[in-house]
Design a protein around this motif. Structure first.
Motif, PDB file in Angstrom:
ATOM      1  N   UNK A   9       1.005  -1.248   0.212  1.00  0.00           N
ATOM      2  CA  UNK A   9       0.334   0.168   0.036  1.00  0.00           C
ATOM      3  C   UNK A   9       0.623   1.314  -0.070  1.00  0.00           C
ATOM      4  N   UNK A  10       1.732   1.296   0.716  1.00  0.00           N
ATOM      5  CA  UNK A  10       2.713   2.389   0.945  1.00  0.00           C
ATOM      6  C   UNK A  10       3.603   2.543  -0.447  1.00  0.00           C
ATOM      7  N   UNK A  11       3.809   1.644  -1.009  1.00  0.00           N
ATOM      8  CA  UNK A  11       4.728   1.541  -2.394  1.00  0.00           C
ATOM      9  C   UNK A  11       3.693   2.327  -3.444  1.00  0.00           C
ATOM     10  N   UNK A  12       2.240   1.872  -3.236  1.00  0.00           N
ATOM     11  CA  UNK A  12       1.490   2.566  -4.481  1.00  0.00           C
ATOM     12  C   UNK A  12       1.393   4.022  -4.157  1.00  0.00           C
ATOM     13  N   UNK A  13       0.979   4.242  -2.742  1.00  0.00           N
ATOM     14  CA  UNK A  13       0.909   5.624  -2.446  1.00  0.00           C
ATOM     15  C   UNK A  13       1.941   6.368  -2.825  1.00  0.00           C
ATOM     16  N   UNK A  14       3.235   6.028  -2.582  1.00  0.00           N
ATOM     17  CA  UNK A  14       4.533   6.663  -3.189  1.00  0.00           C
ATOM     18  C   UNK A  14       4.477   7.085  -4.713  1.00  0.00           C
ATOM     19  N   UNK A  15       4.056   5.980  -5.340  1.00  0.00           N
ATOM     20  CA  UNK A  15       4.112   5.991  -6.783  1.00  0.00           C
ATOM     21  C   UNK A  15       2.925   6.981  -7.231  1.00  0.00           C
ATOM     22  N   UNK A  16       1.888   7.035  -6.793  1.00  0.00           N
ATOM     23  CA  UNK A  16       0.763   7.659  -6.951  1.00  0.00           C
ATOM     24  C   UNK A  16       0.865   9.161  -6.884  1.00  0.00           C
ATOM     25  N   UNK A  17       1.138   9.432  -5.493  1.00  0.00           N
ATOM     26  CA  UNK A  17       1.386  11.037  -5.070  1.00  0.00           C
ATOM     27  C   UNK A  17       2.712  11.610  -4.977  1.00  0.00           C
ATOM     28  N   UNK A  18       3.583  10.904  -5.255  1.00  0.00           N
ATOM     29  CA  UNK A  18       4.927  11.255  -5.206  1.00  0.00           C
ATOM     30  C   UNK A  18       5.979  11.261  -6.618  1.00  0.00           C
ATOM     31  N   UNK A  19       5.296  10.123  -7.219  1.00  0.00           N
ATOM     32  CA  UNK A  19       5.930   9.807  -8.669  1.00  0.00           C
ATOM     33  C   UNK A  19       7.153   9.227  -8.507  1.00  0.00           C
ATOM     34  N   UNK A  20       7.387   8.684  -7.179  1.00  0.00           N
ATOM     35  CA  UNK A  20       8.833   8.091  -6.833  1.00  0.00           C
ATOM     36  C   UNK A  20       8.601   6.732  -6.240  1.00  0.00           C
ATOM     37  N   UNK A  56      -9.399   4.736  13.676  1.00  0.00           N
ATOM     38  CA  UNK A  56      -9.645   5.718  12.799  1.00  0.00           C
ATOM     39  C   UNK A  56      -9.792   5.388  11.155  1.00  0.00           C
ATOM     40  N   UNK A  57      -9.244   4.219  10.880  1.00  0.00           N
ATOM     41  CA  UNK A  57      -9.700   3.642   9.749  1.00  0.00           C
ATOM     42  C   UNK A  57      -8.446   3.977   8.565  1.00  0.00           C
ATOM     43  N   UNK A  58      -8.698   3.649   7.388  1.00  0.00           N
ATOM     44  CA  UNK A  58      -7.487   3.513   6.532  1.00  0.00           C
ATOM     45  C   UNK A  58      -7.416   5.077   5.865  1.00  0.00           C
ATOM     46  N   UNK A  59      -8.300   6.058   5.947  1.00  0.00           N
ATOM     47  CA  UNK A  59      -8.199   7.471   5.513  1.00  0.00           C
ATOM     48  C   UNK A  59      -7.015   8.145   6.344  1.00  0.00           C
ATOM     49  N   UNK A  60      -7.382   7.963   7.822  1.00  0.00           N
ATOM     50  CA  UNK A  60      -6.452   8.560   8.725  1.00  0.00           C
ATOM     51  C   UNK A  60      -5.022   8.032   8.608  1.00  0.00           C
ATOM     52  N   UNK A  61      -4.950   6.734   8.263  1.00  0.00           N
ATOM     53  CA  UNK A  61      -3.626   6.080   8.117  1.00  0.00           C
ATOM     54  C   UNK A  61      -3.067   6.543   6.964  1.00  0.00           C
ATOM     55  N   UNK A  62      -3.794   6.771   5.802  1.00  0.00           N
ATOM     56  CA  UNK A  62      -3.150   7.192   4.481  1.00  0.00           C
ATOM     57  C   UNK A  62      -2.580   8.550   4.831  1.00  0.00           C
ATOM     58  N   UNK A  63      -3.385   9.293   5.519  1.00  0.00           N
ATOM     59  CA  UNK A  63      -2.427  10.972   5.732  1.00  0.00           C
ATOM     60  C   UNK A  63      -1.213  10.801   6.623  1.00  0.00           C
ATOM     61  N   UNK A  64      -1.103   9.898   7.491  1.00  0.00           N
ATOM     62  CA  UNK A  64      -0.016   9.552   8.167  1.00  0.00           C
ATOM     63  C   UNK A  64       1.137   9.168   7.414  1.00  0.00           C
ATOM     64  N   UNK A  65       0.718   8.011   6.480  1.00  0.00           N
ATOM     65  CA  UNK A  65       1.781   7.604   5.558  1.00  0.00           C
ATOM     66  C   UNK A  65       2.223   8.769   4.637  1.00  0.00           C
TER      67      UNK A  65
END
Length: 156
Positions: A9-20, A56-65
Motif C-alpha cells: 500500500x505504501x509503495x502504491x501511495x508513493x508512486x501515485x502521489x510522489x511519482x517516486x 480511525x481507519x484507512x483514511x487517517x492512516x493514509x494521511x499519516x503515511x
C-alpha cells in the motif's frame, strides 16, 4: 492488515502521489504511543502505529503515511525534510498528508500521593512526588510545612 499489505500500500501511495518509488521497509510498531508514524533517518524505514488504523481507519492512516513519505522523499533528495522546513510544508500540502495525527487516548493522570500542609495558615499543596519540606516554606505566609501521604498503605 499485515506488514506485507502495508508495504504494498505504501509503495502504491508513493508512486501515485510522489511519482517516486519507495525502496525501503515499512512496518507496524505496536510500541509507538504518542505518534502515528515515524521515519527513521539512518535506515530510511517507516514505522506506523497500528492503533490509528484500528481507531480511525484507512483514511487517517493514509494521511499519516503521506506525512512520513514526505520526510522520506525530501530527506533522500537532500531537501528540507523537517517539520519546520518550507519544502516539507509545501510537499505535505501538495499530497494531502496529515500535519498532525489524531490522539489515541488520554494519558492516565497519576493521582496525587502526598499533601503538604502549612502549620500556620493550613494551606494545602498536592504533590505527586515526595519532597524535603525542611528546604521550603509556605508560599502564602512563609510558615513551616508538613508532608502527609494521601494513601498511607503505599508508604511514608
Amino acid at each position: 492488515m499485515t506488514n506485507e499489505d502495508l508495504q504494498a500500500w505504501v509503495e502504491d501511495i508513493s508512486l501515485k502521489y510522489f511519482g517516486k518509488t519507495f525502496d525501503h521497509r515499512v512496518y507496524f510498531n505496536q510500541r509507538l504511543r504518542s505518534t502515528g508514524g515515524r521515519y527513521l533517518l539512518h535506515s530510511h524505514h517507516i514505522e506506523v502505529n497500528p492503533k490509528h488504523l484500528d481507531m480511525y481507519g484507512l483514511m487517517e492512516l493514509e494521511g499519516i503515511i503521506k506525512h512520513e513519505l514526505c520526510h522520506y522523499h525530501l530527506h533522500l533528495s537532500g531537501k528540507g525534510y523537517r517539520h519546520k522546513d518550507k519544502d516539507f510544508k509545501e510537499l505535505l500540502q501538495q499530497v494531502g498528508g496529515s500535519r498532525y495525527c489524531k490522539p489515541i487516548g488520554k494519558k492516565q493522570r497519576e493521582p496525587y500521593r502526598y499533601i503538604v500542609i502549612c502549620k500556620d495558615c493550613k494551606a494545602e499543596y498536592k504533590r505527586k512526588r515526595k519532597m524535603n519540606v525542611d528546604q521550603y516554606v509556605c508560599g502564602k505566609c512563609k510558615g513551616k510545612l508538613v508532608q502527609r501521604s494521601i494513601h498511607p498503605q503505599n508508604g511514608s
